[in-house]
Scaffold this active site. Structure first.
Site, PDB file in Angstrom:
ATOM      1  CG  LEU A 102      -4.996 -10.164   3.775  1.00 21.52           C
ATOM      2  CD1 LEU A 102      -5.845 -11.054   4.680  1.00 21.52           C
ATOM      3  CD2 LEU A 102      -4.929 -10.759   2.372  1.00 21.52           C
ATOM      4  CG  ASP A 103      -7.029  -4.850  -0.685  1.00 17.55           C
ATOM      5  OD1 ASP A 103      -5.873  -4.426  -0.553  1.00 17.55           O
ATOM      6  OD2 ASP A 103      -7.490  -5.261  -1.765  1.00 17.55           O
ATOM      7  CD  GLU A 104     -12.337  -1.697   4.686  1.00 15.02           C
ATOM      8  OE1 GLU A 104     -13.228  -2.201   5.398  1.00 15.02           O
ATOM      9  OE2 GLU A 104     -12.520  -1.346   3.498  1.00 15.02           O
TER      10      GLU A 104
END
Ligand code: URA
Length: 228
Positions: A102-104
């Site tokens: 998952l993105d930051e």
């Protein structure tokens, strides 16, 4: 299995350190402090208490983390702490890794495991495991854009269109999008492809799992792999 061996298998340190933990009285079973590192225990359904914390024996660890924003899924994070820093040390010692990324700035359901075969199984494109994202949109979405997502949109790195298997508008600016593939920044790029912008992204479902309602961001729970 010997208590010392069990602790070692769960990531509590070297065999020597695990022996020391038992001798120091840090390990108990059903209220009884274990004092013999070589006591044989049945691992089936075993729940030890280590330094007062319950630790269910798991041959392979699978956990569900409610990922908060501001954490990277990378094993070598560059700008923010790693999601691994939210998990207990023994799981890190065992080499637990995120199942996909998952993105930051994305929040929500992240599975992690130390079982490479499970990572392969759950990320393999052929399995088409559904992933559900709640997308906060910059602009209200109309029906035409919703239909485009279902029909398939082309992303810049591949002529093959990517489709949403479901796209439900919970409000005009809150889209619940289900996808079964896992391309880089896929949801953000799909939303951009219909001339909108993702202002917030939360994964609420993965396979058959959803984020337990009482699990706060940063919290985690053990998962039975057959429930995924
Ligand atoms: N798609 C994205 O764009 N970002 C995520 O974190 C997950 C899916």
């Amino acid at each position: 299995m010997h208590v010392q061996q069990i602790l070692f298998s769960q990531g509590f340190g070297t065999r020597h350190e695990c022996t020391g933990m038992v001798v120091n009285g840090q390990v108990s079973l059903a209220g009884r402090v274990l004092d013999d590192p070589f006591e044989d225990l049945d691992t089936d359904g075993l729940v030890l208490h280590v330094n007062g914390e319950a630790w269910p024996y798991a041959e392979k660890a699978v956990v569900l983390l409610h990922k908060p924003a501001g954490f990277e899924c990378s094993m070598k994070p560059k700008h923010h702490p790693s999601v691994l820093s939210l998990l207990p040390g023994p799981l890190r010692v065992r080499g637990i890794q995120p199942v996909g990324r998952l993105d930051e700035d994305t929040t929500g359901l992240l599975l992690l495991t130390d079982d490479g075969a499970l990572i392969h199984k759950w990320t393999h494109p052929k399995r088409k495991l559904p992933k559900v994202y709640d997308v906060t949109l910059k602009h209200p979405m109309d029906e035409a854009a919703r239909q485009k997502l279902l029909a398939g949109v082309v992303l810049d790195d591949d002529p093959e269109p990517v489709v949403a298997s479901a796209a439900e508008l919970l409000t005009p600016t809150l889209l619940r999008l289900t996808i079964t593939s896992g391309r880089y920044h896929q949801v953000k790029r799909m939303v951009a492809a219909v001339s909108n912008r993702c202002e917030g992204l939360h994964r609420s479902g993965f396979g058959q799992l959803s984020v337990p309602p009482d699990l706060k961001p940063g919290g985690w729970v053990w998962v039975d792999p057959s429930a995924v």
